[in-house]
Structure formats: structure tokens, C-alpha cells
Design a protein around this motif. Structure first.
Motif: not given
Ligand code: ADP
Length: 710
Positions: A69-70, A72-73, A77
């Protein structure tokens, strides 16, 4: 489980069979219990292991999804940054105007310095001919090794696309080798420039993809992350950043769709090292799982120990119960207030009350006789205050529930609990009624025995007296007869008789009568003492005196039986220490037996001779200690069968015999410490020998005497 055994069709029901079946059921129950317990424990361990495994796995998965998830985030960005940067660049590029070439060049140079991802700027006319060109000053011109013309097709395509879109458009990326041996992946941006709706030319900016990543996205890129532009098939075009040492590769791919070209932005990171615990959470969960397993193991071990102890305790308890139940001694425990706290079955049976009745009875026991309650209470208090008295045991009387009373022996001791505190008293109670009964019985039988013994003694005395008094009485009768004859003769002869001679004969006869009467009295006393086993004072008597004392009686009998009696006392014979009367009776008995034994032999000659001999027994180097008396006859002798029981009381072979003579002789001789024996006499007859203890040497004995009666 039903513990009762029921008859089955298998066969007849026996006690042993029932017991066996009961044991089997108990064993099955125990095994079933054990099996289910082990099953439960195995299930618990398996479930716990599964739970722990699941927990570790879920933790791993959670961590992986968190990393993803990190990533992907971050990727979002980055793409957003790239998009913004490109848009910003586009706005600046649109401001470039080629009105004056020098101004364009200056503006371009400045822009290239600011935006390092752009490596070259060109101003082209509507036919795409390059009018002006400016390379980034900070690096070598990118088209120095490969001519720009080689990428014209890409530029043309981008510009025609831009024309079609009526806006800016990007070309496909292309590889351009560089002088340093490496190469760059480049992409052109074509921006049509119009003035009042008329196309005046194109601004073409060339982006280096790797620099785009460095300049526009690296600010946001964390350590251990790599960023790349790739083609749709995954071929990497440009890359920035260094991947970490992780075991697992995480990827996030996003499309950066630009007018005319779509780039794939791929972000990667490696997480989870080769270690067992890739991160703290997993490590924590795993160590908790390990700790839990350890606790479980310890619990299992503790439980097994506990089970062992429980089993041991149960066995000890069963053993104690069996022991208490099988005891015939009553056991009773009391607390400090005197209340009964425990009784065993033997005690209940003894007093005829149920255990519950006894336990509820308070400090006044229901088996105390009602009139004794006050006394027993006081006595109990006294005993409890004095432990020495307590231990000694005491007798008491209890009352059964049916009112009967019985004696008991009570032994008590203080009860000390596991903490060493005195909590009460324990008593062992014995029903001693049976013992009492036995004592009474034995006392009664003792009394009876004594009475019987007295009766026996009276009988023995009567028998002995009648035996021993025979001779003196016979003698008295004989002398009396003689006197009567003398008197009758004198009366018949009248004056012719010699009065003086008659008187002398009568005197002698009367003296002998008196002597024998006196002797009879002595015999009675001696026999009495003998039967009562009373020790008679012993006196030193010369053997000759003994013979002399019996001679009148012996002579009387010898005359009657036509026997010749010879008595010899050895010259050196010492006196003997004896109960005179009884020893004389011994001699008389032996002499009489000898004479009677010769009754079958012919009279006259040397056929009926009875010899009485006395001599000292000499043993080597010792002074004389014994004197031996021998009485020998020439009678029929003693056959071996009779010899066996000669000394048995009441054994006789004579029609008028009593069978007491020899038994009395032996007892008297043995009482003096001597021995009585007999042997065959040559050529015929029997010799009886007996010994008596000698005193010091006595005066010389008289010579051999002969009493002829024939
Ligand atoms: P009793 O004379 O009343 O029979 P004793 O005890 O004196 O009792 O003798 C027991 C028996 O021993 C006699 O009956 C007799 O058979 C036997 N006996 C004793 N002395 C002699 C002896 N000198 N010769 C043979 N038999 C004898």
C-alpha cells in the motif's frame, strides 16, 4: 457407569467373575478417561500450533500488504509529481518566442539550466526545419555522436500529433548513444506556436527519461526504492534509485499517459530479509508464540506431575481407607472442643451407632453410660491436660446403642496437623470384653485345677498311706496275734506256766507293737510331707542304722515267706544324709518286692536268699560322695515288657499289688539327688541299686549279719 454386574448369557455368575468384570470395567473407564484426556490435550496443542501459525502468517501478510500500500501510494505521488513537472515545463516552454534569436537562445539557456531533465530545445519552422537549437550547457550535447536527423521521424510524428490535437504532444522514446559509451533514452515534446491562429513554428524540447526521474521524482523517493520507466512489455527504459536487500520484491506500476505517448512508471522495493523475523511485528508475534508454546509445555509438565501426585495421593488414601476399614480396632478423632471429627467402621460397629450420629453428637459421647457422663467428662479433661497420662492408655466402659455395656481399652495421642499445630486427639479403642471373658474363664479353670490338684493329692496320699502302712499294720497284727497266742497258751497251762517268762515275751511283743505303731505314725507324717512336696530336714544316718530299723519288719516277712536275708555293710561306708523314714520305706519296698519275687522258687537250700549290701562309691581322686544300696534276690526276674513300665505309678503284675512301691522309691531317691536302677542278677533274679549322698566318713560299720528264717 453402572458398577453393578448383571448376569449375562455368557455363563453362570460367580463372585470371582463379578470381581473380574468389575475390574475390567474400572480399567476400561480409566483407559477411556486417559484417552479422552490425551485427545483433548493433543487437540489443544494442535489448535494452538495452528493458531500461532495462522497468526504469524497473517502478520506476514499484513506487513506485506502494508508495504504494498505504501508503495502504491508512493508511486501515485511520483506519477503526480511527474505530471505536474511536465505541465509546469510545458507552460514555461510555451513562453519561448523566437522573435529574436538571441533572446530565444538566452531564454532557452536559462530554462535548460533550471530544468535539467530537458537536454535540448529547438525552434523549428512549420516545415519542421530546425531554425534555432540550444543544448544544455551542463552536459555534452546529446546528439553529438548520433545526428539529430536520425530521430526526425519521432519528432515529425510528435509534431503532426500535436497539430492534430492542436496542443503539445510527446514522441515515443528512443535511444541515443552518448560519447561516454553509454546512452540515453530520450523523448521529444513538440509544442506548436501560433500567432493569431496561424502556425508560426514548433518548440521542440527533448527530455532525457533518466533525468526526468532524477529531477522530477527523486525528492519523494525513499531509500531502498527504485523508480523506472518501462515499456508495456516490461523492458526498462530508464531507472533511478537503489533497491534494498529484501527477500521479497514489491512492485507498483502506473501509467503516465501523455498526449502522443504513454509511459509506464514502475516503482520497486525489496522488503523482508533472509532473517527468520523480517520485522518487529512478526518477531514479536513469533516470540509470543514461542513463549506461549513454552508455557503450554510447562503447563503440560506441571499437569502431569500434578496427575502423578494426585494418583499417588488417591492410592495412599485408598490404602489408608482399606486399612482403616479392615481394622478391628476402633479409631476415633476429636477436635480441641471434644467433638468427634472422625470414626472408622470398626468403632461404629463397636458402639452400634452410625458415623453421622457420632459426628453430630457434640462433646458428650452417646456411647457413654448416662450416669457416668459427668465423671467421663472430668476424666477426659484431666487426661487432655496431662499428655503422659494420655499415652499410657486407660480402661473404660462404653454403652452400645442397645443399652449393653462393654469394657474398652483406650489409647490416645494428640493430633498434630501438617503445619505442626495441635488440632485434637486421636484414639484407638479396643473392645476387651472377649479378653475379660477369657480371663474370667482362665481364673475359674485355675480354681478348678487347684481343687482337682488337691483332690489328686488327697488320692495320692491315701494310696501311698494304704501302701506304706501295710507293713507296720501287718507287723502290729502279727505281734498282737503272737501275744494273744502266748496268753491263751498260759491260760490253758494254768499254774504250770512260767509267769516271768510270759511277762517278758508279752513285754517284747507289746514293745514291738508300740514301735510299729510309732513307725506307722512317722510313715503317715512322711508320706504327708512327701505328697505336699515339703522338704524334710535331712539327717546323717549310718547305713547300718537304716538296716537295723527295718530288720524287725523284714524278719517278720522273711519268716512268713521262708526267705533267708543277708545284709552286708562295707567297712568304710560313710553315713548318708537322708530323710530317714522315707529311705527306710524305700528299703522295705525293695526287700518286700525281692521276697515276693522269690515266691515261685523252691523253699530251702540257697534258693530263697535276699541280699542287702551297702558300700561307698569310689570315684578316682575324689572323696566318697555317694553310698550305694543294693537289694538282690533270686526271683523270677523282670521280663523286658514289664521293665519298660516298672516305675510307672499303678503298674503291677501282682493280684493284690498297688503298683506304687517302685514309683515312690524312685521319687524318694531322686529327691535325695541319687539314682535308682535295676539289673539282672546272676544266675537268676534281680538287683536293685540306689545311691544316697554320703556325709563325712562314719564309724566302722557292723559286720555281715544273717537273718535266718528258714
Ligand atoms: P507292687 O509291688 O505293688 O506290684 P511295685 O511298684 O513295687 O508295686 O512293683 C511293680 C512291679 O514290678 C511288680 O508288680 C513286679 O512285677 C515288678 N517287680 C518289682 N520288684 C521286682 C523284683 N525284685 N523281681 C521281679 N519283679 C519285680
Amino acid at each position: 457407569m453402572d458398577s453393578r454386574a448383571s448376569p449375562t448369557a455368557a455363563g453362570p455368575v460367580t463372585v470371582a467373575g463379578l470381581a473380574k468384570r468389575g475390574w475390567r470395567q474400572l480399567g476400561r473407564r480409566f483407559r477411556g478417561h486417559l484417552r479422552s484426556r490425551w485427545l483433548l490435550w493433543t487437540m489443544l496443542v494442535l489448535l494452538l500450533a495452528a493458531l500461532l501459525g495462522l497468526l504469524v502468517w497473517l502478520t506476514g501478510r499484513y506487513e506485506a500488504s502494508a508495504v504494498q500500500s505504501r508503495l502504491d501510494a508512493e508511486a501515485l505521488e511520483v506519477v503526480s509529481d511527474l505530471r505536474n513537472g511536465l505541465a509546469r515545463n510545458m507552460r514555461q516552454l510555451q513562453l519561448l518566442t523566437p522573435d529574436k534569436p538571441s533572446v530565444w537562445s538566452a531564454q532557452s539557456a536559462e530554462l535548460l539550466q533550471q530544468r535539467r531533465e530537458i537536454v535540448r530545445l529547438e525552434w523549428r519552422d512549420p516545415q519542421l526545419q530546425t531554425l534555432l537549437g540550444q543544448d544544455a550547457l551542463m552536459r555534452a550535447p546529446v546528439f553529438s555522436r548520433t545526428p539529430r536527423a536520425q530521430s526526425a521521424a519521432d519528432v515529425n510524428l510528435a509534431c503532426s500529433t500535436a497539430m492534430r490535437f492542436e496542443g503539445a504532444a510527446y514522441s515515443n522514446s528512443y535511444f541515443v548513444p552518448q560519447p561516454d559509451g553509454l546512452g540515453l533514452e530520450l523523448m521529444d515534446l513538440c509544442i506548436p506556436q501560433t500567432v493569431s491562429g496561424r502556425l508560426i513554428g514548433f518548440t521542440v524540447a527533448t527530455y532525457a527519461l533518466s533525468d526526468m526521474l532524477v529531477e522530477m521524482a527523486s525528492a519523494r523517493l525513499p531509500r531502498g526504492y527504485a523508480l523506472a520507466f518501462t515499456e508495456a512489455d516490461g523492458t526498462r527504459l530508464a531507472m533511478h534509485g537503489q533497491l534494498g536487500q529484501g527477500q521479497k520484491l514489491y512492485q507498483a506500476q502506473l501509467l503516465l499517459d501523455l498526449p502522443g505517448n504513454t509511459l509506464v512508471v514502475r516503482m520497486e522495493t525489496r522488503q523482508g530479509t533472509a532473517d527468520l523475523f523480517p520485522n518487529p511485528l512478526s518477531a514479536l508475534v513469533s516470540s509470543m508464540a514461542l513463549a506461549l508454546t513454552l508455557v503450554l509445555f510447562l503447563l503440560v509438565r506441571d499437569m502431569r506431575r500434578r496427575q502423578k501426585v494426585e494418583q499417588d495421593l488417591a492410592e495412599a488414601l485408598a490404602f489408608r481407607n482399606a486399612m482403616e476399614d479392615s481394622l478391628s480396632t476402633g479409631l476415633r478423632a476429636r477436635d480441641l472442643q471434644g467433638n468427634i471429627t472422625y470414626v472408622n467402621p470398626a468403632f461404629c460397629k463397636m458402639v452400634g451407632l452410625q458415623a453421622e450420629q457420632l459426628l453430630r453428637s457434640g462433646d458428650q459421647a452417646p456411647y457413654w453410660p448416662p450416669e457416668m457422663v459427668a465423671l467421663y467428662s472430668r476424666r477426659q479433661q484431666d487426661r487432655y491436660n496431662n499428655s503422659a497420662v494420655l499415652r499410657a492408655g486407660h480402661e473404660s466402659v462404653f454403652q452400645r446403642s442397645d443399652g449393653t455395656r462393654f469394657p474398652v481399652l483406650i489409647m490416645e495421642a494428640p493430633l498434630i496437623n501438617a503445619q505442626g499445630r495441635h488440632t485434637g486427639w486421636m484414639s484407638a479403642v479396643l473392645d476387651i470384653s472377649e479378653q475379660r471373658r477369657n480371663e474370667d474363664l482362665s481364673r475359674a479353670s485355675q480354681d478348678r485345677l487347684q481343687a482337682t490338684a488337691r483332690l489328686a493329692m488327697v488320692g495320692e496320699m491315701a494310696s501311698l498311706l494304704s501302701h506304706e502302712l501295710n507293713q507296720p499294720l501287718a507287723a502290729i497284727a502279727s505281734y498282737a496275734n503272737g501275744s494273744v497266742n502266748l496268753l491263751q497258751d498260759a491260760l490253758q497251762q494254768g499254774q504250770a506256766a512260767d509267769g516271768a517268762a510270759l511277762a517278758a515275751d508279752l513285754l517284747t511283743a507289746l514293745q514291738r507293737i508300740s514301735g510299729q505303731a510309732e513307725r506307722a505314725g512317722k510313715v503317715i507324717r512322711s508320706v504327708h510331707d512327701f505328697v505336699r512336696r515339703r522338704e524334710q530336714p535331712r539327717q546323717a544316718v549310718a547305713p547300718q542304722d537304716l538296716l537295723d530299723a527295718i530288720m524287725p519288719l523284714v524278719a517278720l516277712q522273711a519268716r512268713k515267706l521262708a526267705v533267708q536275708v543277708i545284709s552286708t555293710v562295707a567297712p568304710d561306708c560313710p553315713a548318708v544324709l537322708c530323710d530317714r523314714t522315707m529311705v527306710e520305706q524305700v528299703l522295705l519296698n525293695l526287700v518286700r518286692n525281692g521276697m515276693q519275687a522269690m515266691q515261685g522258687t523252691p523253699t530251702g537250700g540257697a534258693h530263697r536268699v535276699l541280699e542287702l549290701q551297702v558300700h561307698a562309691v569310689h570315684s578316682e581322686g575324689e572323696s566318697v560322695r555317694w553310698v550305694e544300696f543294693s537289694v538282690s534276690d533270686l526271683g523270677q526276674g523282670i521280663d523286658p515288657a514289664a521293665a519298660q513300665q516298672l516305675f510307672t505309678p499303678f503298674f503291677t503284675t501282682k493280684a493284690e499289688g498297688m503298683g506304687l512301691g517302685l514309683s515312690l522309691c524312685r521319687t524318694v531317691v531322686e529327691q535325695h539327688g541319687g539314682t535308682l536302677r535295676f539289673e539282672s542278677h546272676r544266675p537268676q533274679g534281680t538287683v536293685f541299686h540306689f545311691t544316697l549322698p554320703a556325709t563325712a566318713l562314719s564309724k566302722a560299720a557292723s559286720p555281715t549279719r544273717e537273718l535266718s528264717t528258714a
